[in-house]
Design a protein around this motif. Structure first.
Motif, short mmCIF file in Angstrom:
data_model
loop_
_atom_site.label_atom_id
_atom_site.label_comp_id
_atom_site.label_asym_id
_atom_site.label_seq_id
_atom_site.Cartn_x
_atom_site.Cartn_y
_atom_site.Cartn_z
N TYR A 37 -4.44 9.53 -2.45
CA TYR A 37 -4.25 8.10 -2.72
C TYR A 37 -4.00 7.34 -1.42
O TYR A 37 -4.57 6.26 -1.21
N LEU A 38 -3.14 7.89 -0.55
CA LEU A 38 -2.82 7.21 0.70
C LEU A 38 -4.05 7.04 1.58
O LEU A 38 -4.23 6.00 2.23
N ASN B 8 2.14 2.20 -7.26
CA ASN B 8 1.11 3.25 -7.23
C ASN B 8 1.66 4.52 -6.58
O ASN B 8 1.39 5.64 -7.05
N MET B 9 2.42 4.35 -5.50
CA MET B 9 3.04 5.50 -4.82
C MET B 9 3.99 6.24 -5.76
O MET B 9 3.98 7.47 -5.83
N ARG B 10 4.78 5.47 -6.49
CA ARG B 10 5.74 6.08 -7.42
C ARG B 10 5.00 6.92 -8.46
O ARG B 10 5.36 8.07 -8.72
N HIS C 31 1.19 -1.53 -4.47
CA HIS C 31 1.09 -0.26 -3.73
C HIS C 31 2.33 0.63 -3.94
O HIS C 31 2.20 1.85 -4.11
N GLU C 32 3.50 0.04 -3.93
CA GLU C 32 4.73 0.84 -4.09
C GLU C 32 4.78 1.48 -5.47
O GLU C 32 5.20 2.63 -5.62
N TYR D 136 -6.02 4.22 0.00
CA TYR D 136 -5.36 2.93 0.24
C TYR D 136 -5.55 2.46 1.69
O TYR D 136 -5.77 1.27 1.93
N ARG E 115 3.40 10.07 -6.96
CA ARG E 115 4.40 11.12 -6.69
C ARG E 115 4.73 11.89 -7.97
O ARG E 115 4.81 13.12 -7.96
N LEU F 215 -0.95 12.81 -3.83
CA LEU F 215 -0.47 11.60 -3.16
C LEU F 215 -1.25 11.31 -1.88
O LEU F 215 -1.60 10.16 -1.63
N GLN F 216 -1.53 12.34 -1.08
CA GLN F 216 -2.23 12.12 0.18
C GLN F 216 -3.63 11.54 -0.05
O GLN F 216 -4.08 10.69 0.70
#
Length: 385
Positions: free
Chosen positions: A254-255, A276-278, A273-274, A258, A281, A251-252
């Motif tokens: 990806y962040l 993608n975060m899901r 983005h949300e 982004y 994770r 995840l980090q």
């Protein structure tokens, strides 16, 4: 879609004359007289005005007219039927309204099934079938899966260019009908039609494939995309970097991507983005579960950047996906994993599978030897008695 064969008792010439008269009665600009040039010219003229039957209120009458045309068309020698079939297909794709389009879908399906399996025209009919299926949201009645599609054209394989055109249309239609899994398989087939020599020409298809896979909330196994030649051609570009993060990073990662390329992710690619975060994770948790049969809530909070009250709902979401088999112990604040789907399947995973199969083989051999010992003992007892 199953349709009965059409049986006509009169000659094709007489049948064509009846169709001429009927269409003229509906206001079509056509003579009732047979063409002196023969049945093929008759068909050309009939197909040119056959959309006059769309004015009929009863759908079964429209279908009868279209099926009559099909029954004549399939009698024309294939080497002279190409323009006739294409003209008929074009007419039917322009039918107005849902109900008439469904009638046209059935008529074209009858034509597709009636053509010789070796006929190259089956491809063109099928392509127009998918076009009408897009209008009517009836793609399931035409397309089952990739394997079935290949069987349909086993005797008359389309060219690579034709397949690419068909797969692009199919991908679009399947996405529209919320069949994302089938759409992804079609897109992978599309990219597989390119070779090392022309992989550079597949740039837009490759990007579309990656974006569709990343955006699909139910697609998690992304590793196979990296081996496709058109995707390999994108190495060094941001889209390939993003795919690699979803394939094997956390995840980090990806962040960080982004943060540096916000505009590229949301505006250029159109990704959420949300969402993608899901997905990241879920993928990151799968990676944790590969090597940790026991995961604490605290490590989940830290690695996946979740609040304390978000951990349990997240674990429940993971279990619903069936990507990971696990049980949650709220009192101990731990998750015990028993198995997980691997994000990547490389040499290490093949070795693990080999070791597992070897153990399984050894165990089976042990069971077999044990059964032989028991059987021998029982036979010995019986002989002694």
């Amino acid at each position: 879609m199953q349709l009965p064969p059409v049986f006509i008792d009169i000659t094709p010439e007489d049948q064509a004359q009846e169709l001429r008269a009927y269409l003229k009665s509906l206001g079509a600009e056509i003579s009732e007289e047979k063409s002196p040039k023969g049945i093929e010219d008759d068909l050309h003229k009939i197909i040119g005005v056959c959309d006059a039957c769309f004015r009929e209120e009863k759908e079964d009458e429209v279908e009868t007219v279209l099926n009559d045309i099909v029954s004549i068309m399939v009698l024309i020698p294939m080497e002279r039927a190409e323009n006739i079939i294409l003209a008929f297909c074009e007419k039917l794709t322009k039918a107005p309204g849902q109900r008439l389009s469904e009638v046209c879908l059935r008529a074209l399906w009858l034509l597709f099934q009636s053509l010789d399996e070796r006929s190259p025209m089956r491809y063109h009919v099928y392509y127009h079938l998918i076009q009408i299926a897009k209008q009517t949201d009836q793609v399931k009645s035409v397309f089952r899966d990739i394997e079935h599609l290949k069987q349909q054209f086993a005797q008359s394989p389309p060219s690579s260019e034709q397949l690419q055109k068909l797969y692009r249309l199919l991908h679009e239609v399947l996405l529209k009908s919320n069949q994302s899994e089938q759409a992804a398989k079609v897109m992978i087939e599309l990219l597989g039609t390119y070779t090392s020599e022309n992989a550079s020409q597949a740039r837009e298809d490759a990007i579309r494939c990656i974006v569709s896979a990343l955006a699909d909330p139910n697609t998690f196994l992304l590793d196979p995309l990296l081996s496709l030649k058109p995707v390999k051609f994108l190495e060094g570009e941001l889209i390939h970097d993003l795919l690699s993060i979803f394939v094997s990073e956390n995840l980090q990662s990806y962040l960080n991507f982004y943060k540096n390329h916000k505009e590229f992710v949301t505006s250029h690619l159109g990704l959420n983005h949300e969402e993608n975060m899901r997905k990241m994770r879920l993928l990151s948790f799968m990676q944790m579960a590969e090597t940790n049969p026991e995961i604490t809530f605290q490590s989940i909070e830290s690695e996946l950047q979740l609040a304390q009250n978000e951990v349990e709902p997240f674990i429940i979401e993971v279990l619903k996906t069936k990507l990971v088999k696990a049980r949650m112990d709220q009192s101990a604040r731990k998750v015990y994993t028993s198995s997980t789907m691997h994000r990547t399947f490389g040499r290490a995973q093949w070795q693990q599978l080999r070791d597992l199969l070897h153990c399984w083989k050894t165990d089976l051999q042990g069971v077999q030897d044990h059964l032989k010992t028991i059987t021998a003992a029982q036979l010995e007892m019986m002989n002694q008695q």
